[in-house]
Each structure stands twice: as C-alpha cells, then as structure tokens.
Enzyme design. Structure first.
Site, PDB file in Angstrom:
ATOM      1  N   ASN A  33       0.807  -1.213   0.000  1.00 47.52           N
ATOM      2  CA  ASN A  33       0.000   0.000   0.000  1.00 47.52           C
ATOM      3  C   ASN A  33       0.846   1.272   0.000  1.00 47.52           C
ATOM      4  OD1 ASN A  33      -2.635   1.445   0.461  1.00 47.52           O
ATOM      5  ND2 ASN A  33      -1.540   2.086   2.304  1.00 47.52           N
ATOM      6  N   GLU A  34       0.739   2.037  -1.095  1.00 49.62           N
ATOM      7  CA  GLU A  34       1.339   3.380  -1.204  1.00 49.62           C
ATOM      8  C   GLU A  34       2.836   3.414  -0.868  1.00 49.62           C
ATOM      9  OE1 GLU A  34      -1.146   6.047   1.001  1.00 49.62           O
ATOM     10  OE2 GLU A  34      -2.844   5.785  -0.354  1.00 49.62           O
ATOM     11  N   GLU A 114      -8.006   2.669  -4.369  1.00 48.48           N
ATOM     12  CA  GLU A 114      -8.393   3.414  -3.164  1.00 48.48           C
ATOM     13  C   GLU A 114      -8.836   4.796  -3.604  1.00 48.48           C
ATOM     14  OE1 GLU A 114      -5.847   3.297   0.370  1.00 48.48           O
ATOM     15  OE2 GLU A 114      -6.236   5.435   0.652  1.00 48.48           O
TER      16      GLU A 114
END
Length: 367
Positions: A33-34, A114
């Site tokens: 994630n990110e 997201e």
C-alpha cells in the site's frame, strides 16, 4: 519488506481468512500500500507462492498506490512480471483523471484501488457518486474502492470522518449515515450486480455524466446519470447546470417499455419517482444540478428498515478481566493505535487471561 517472510505472511493471512474466518477465497490482493512496488522479483515470487499454496485464483493488484512510469516500463520489458499480474492489474489511489490506454493494451485491469477519502457529508456524497461514474467515463476504470466504507476511528487520528458512514460506539451500536454518501452509492450498487457489463458512458454537455450497465444476458439495463458537484479530498468537484438528457436504447435486445426512475439530492435521498416511458427507443429526463438519478428495469430497491440505537457515552468506569475473550483476539473496546496487543494466556497462571503486547518496537506508520 520485500523478503520471503512477508510472502509467508500474505499466504498465512489468506489461509486464515479462507479456513479460519470462513470467508473463502480472496479474489485480489495488493502489492504494498502506497509504497515502492519493486523489485519485480518479489511480485513474481509472490505469484509463485500463491499458486503453490492453492490460491491461483487470487490475483495481484499493483502498485496499489501512486502512478509509476517505472512499473509500466517493467511490465513492457519483463514478460514474467506481466504474467505474474495476469488477471489482476494496475491499481492507483485517487487518480482523479489519469487515463492510460496502455494498461488495457497489456490485458490488465485498470482500477482506482483506493478512492473517496472524504467526509460523508453532502459534499462527500457528491464526490462518491461522481467518481463511481466518471472514473469509468474519463479513465475506463472498472472498479472504484472507497476508503473507507465505515469510519470507526478515534478522532485524533489522521483524516477524521473519511467514510461513507460512521460507527464510533461499539458499546451502544449507534451509527450515522445521514450525509447521503450511502445513497449516492446506492444509485449504482442497488441496480447492478457483480458480473454485469458496462456498455459505455459519456460526459454531459452541462456537466456530469452517465454510465450504462447491463446483466450478462442483456435482459436488464441500468443507467446512472449524475450532476454531482461536491469536492473530494484529493480531486476537485464540478460545476453543473440543469439539463434535459435524451438517452437512446437502440440496439438493446430487450427493449423495455418503461424504466423505473430514482433520484437523490441534498434534501431528498433515494426517492422513487415512478416509471418513465421509453418512446421509440428513447428515454428523456430532466436532470437537476447537484443530483443523481438512476433509470433501471430492475426492481426491489429500497432503504433498509433498521433501528438505530441512541448514542451513549462510553460506560465509565470500565474494567475487563478478559476471561470472556478468545485467546488471540483483540480485547473488547481496545484498539491498536501504536503497537500490537491481543488476549493471551497469563504466563504465570494458565487459568488466567491477560492483554499481551506482542510487538515491542516502534511500528511503521501509514497515514
């Protein structure tokens, strides 16, 4: 991060969800994630481990974060990497307006993995309903995932209230969904199902957009028309005007004689306006600014009839001996904000339970 121990963790998590939680197979799993997505070898090793563990149907979404030119170059140059993410695709966070036809030319899905991250008031409701349409119309993205569906986080944490609805009181069961984001989402979600096809969509001349969905056998049709204006946290809002919208259903094999019409605006949410006729293959509606409409042949839509318990303060004074808690579970009303704590057997008394701190080093942070 990019080691075999983390791959083992991913596999064990899938096994827990599948075997212990009883949820079943997970369709898609993110890379990281990110954060940096590489090296490519780690994603290929993850794919191999998933296959070996029996999770061939669990596909990989990468980078699950920000746009990366390096990733696309690697996918072009490395056939094994492209094969590793086959069936999955590129997932960006808060893309706003980043069309990328090359992703589809590689045979990959293009997702907003997201999005939203906005308070669930009317502005947030406008954001959510708009991006569900316009992420497809502007970027050909076929999935938009909200962060978050339900916001149940302490108010001092970053991005307060960024959810479609709120549930802050597990002791009372009280929840809040009055901002409208649940209903702008319902204009798509109550009229379509997983496996439906998006036939197309366009931007409207007076601002806003429409998207057309149909079921696999083309016997049902849903059209979502929006002129929503609210800002998203990371993506700008819109200015729209009232407009008559004429939609041709020419070529649709099951031509309906009428479509059910639903509407949501700031003051009236998820209202059934009756049926409107299809005349010579065309349906016409007057669409007001900052509103969303759904036209559909489907039936059964409704607002749920639920009782919302009244809000109550936390029941101080509070004590818990954890004897009714399951070993390995989080303590009732406890939340891990700066570590990892679970209920465990007391090391000095096997008939007793305690709340144990499992991780004793500073954890990494995300927000």
């Amino acid at each position: 991060y990019n080691g075999t121990d983390n791959i083992d963790y991913h596999i064990k998590w899938l096994q827990c969800v599948d075997k212990v939680g009883g949820i079943g197979n997970i369709d898609y799993i993110g890379n990281w994630n990110e954060r940096a997505w590489g090296p490519p070898s780690w994603t290929k090793d993850l794919r191999a481990a998933l296959d070996q563990a029996g999770y061939e149907e669990t596909k990989i979404i990468i980078p699950d974060g920000w746009e990366s030119a390096d990733l696309k170059k690697a996918l072009r140059d490395d056939k094994d990497l492209l094969k590793a993410v086959d069936g999955g695709g590129i997932g960006l966070h808060y893309p706003c307006n980043k069309p990328d036809p090359e992703v589809h030319s590689m045979g990959l899905k293009y997702w907003s993995s997201e999005d939203f991250s906005t308070a669930g008031d009317w502005a947030g409701a406008g954001c959510w309903g708009r991006i569900l349409n316009q992420n497809f119309v502007r970027m050909n993205m076929t999935s938009t995932i909200s962060w978050s569906l339900i916001w149940s986080v302490y108010p001092y944490m970053p991005y307060p209230n960024n959810g479609l609805m709120y549930a802050f009181e597990p002791w009372s069961g009280h929840f809040d969904y009055d901002g409208g984001a649940i209903w702008t989402g319902a204009h798509t979600m109550q009229f379509t199902e997983v496996g439906w096809t998006i036939l197309g969509g366009e931007m409207l001349s007076g601002g806003g957009s429409y998207v057309v969905y149909t079921c696999p056998k083309r016997k049902q049709i849903t059209i979502v028309v929006e002129k929503l204006e609210g800002n998203c946290l990371r993506c700008a809002g819109a200015k729209t005007t009232d407009e008559q919208v004429d939609l041709s259903l020419a070529g649709f094999p099951e031509m309906p004689t009428s479509l059910s019409l639903w509407m949501t605006n700031q003051t009236n949410q998820f209202v059934h306006l009756g049926d409107i006729p299809v005349v010579k293959g065309t349906v016409s509606i007057q669409v007001a600014r900052d509103s969303i409409y759904t036209l559909s042949t489907t039936t059964g839509q409704q607002k749920a009839s639920v009782t919302n318990p009244p809000s109550e303060p936390f029941p101080f004074p509070y004590a818990d001996d954890f004897e009714s808690s399951t070993v390995g579970a989080v303590g009732r009303y406890f939340a891990d904000d700066g570590g990892s704590f679970t209920v465990d057997t007391d090391p000095k008394n096997s008939s007793n339970k305690v709340l144990k701190q499992w991780v004793q080093t500073q954890p990494g942070v995300n927000a």
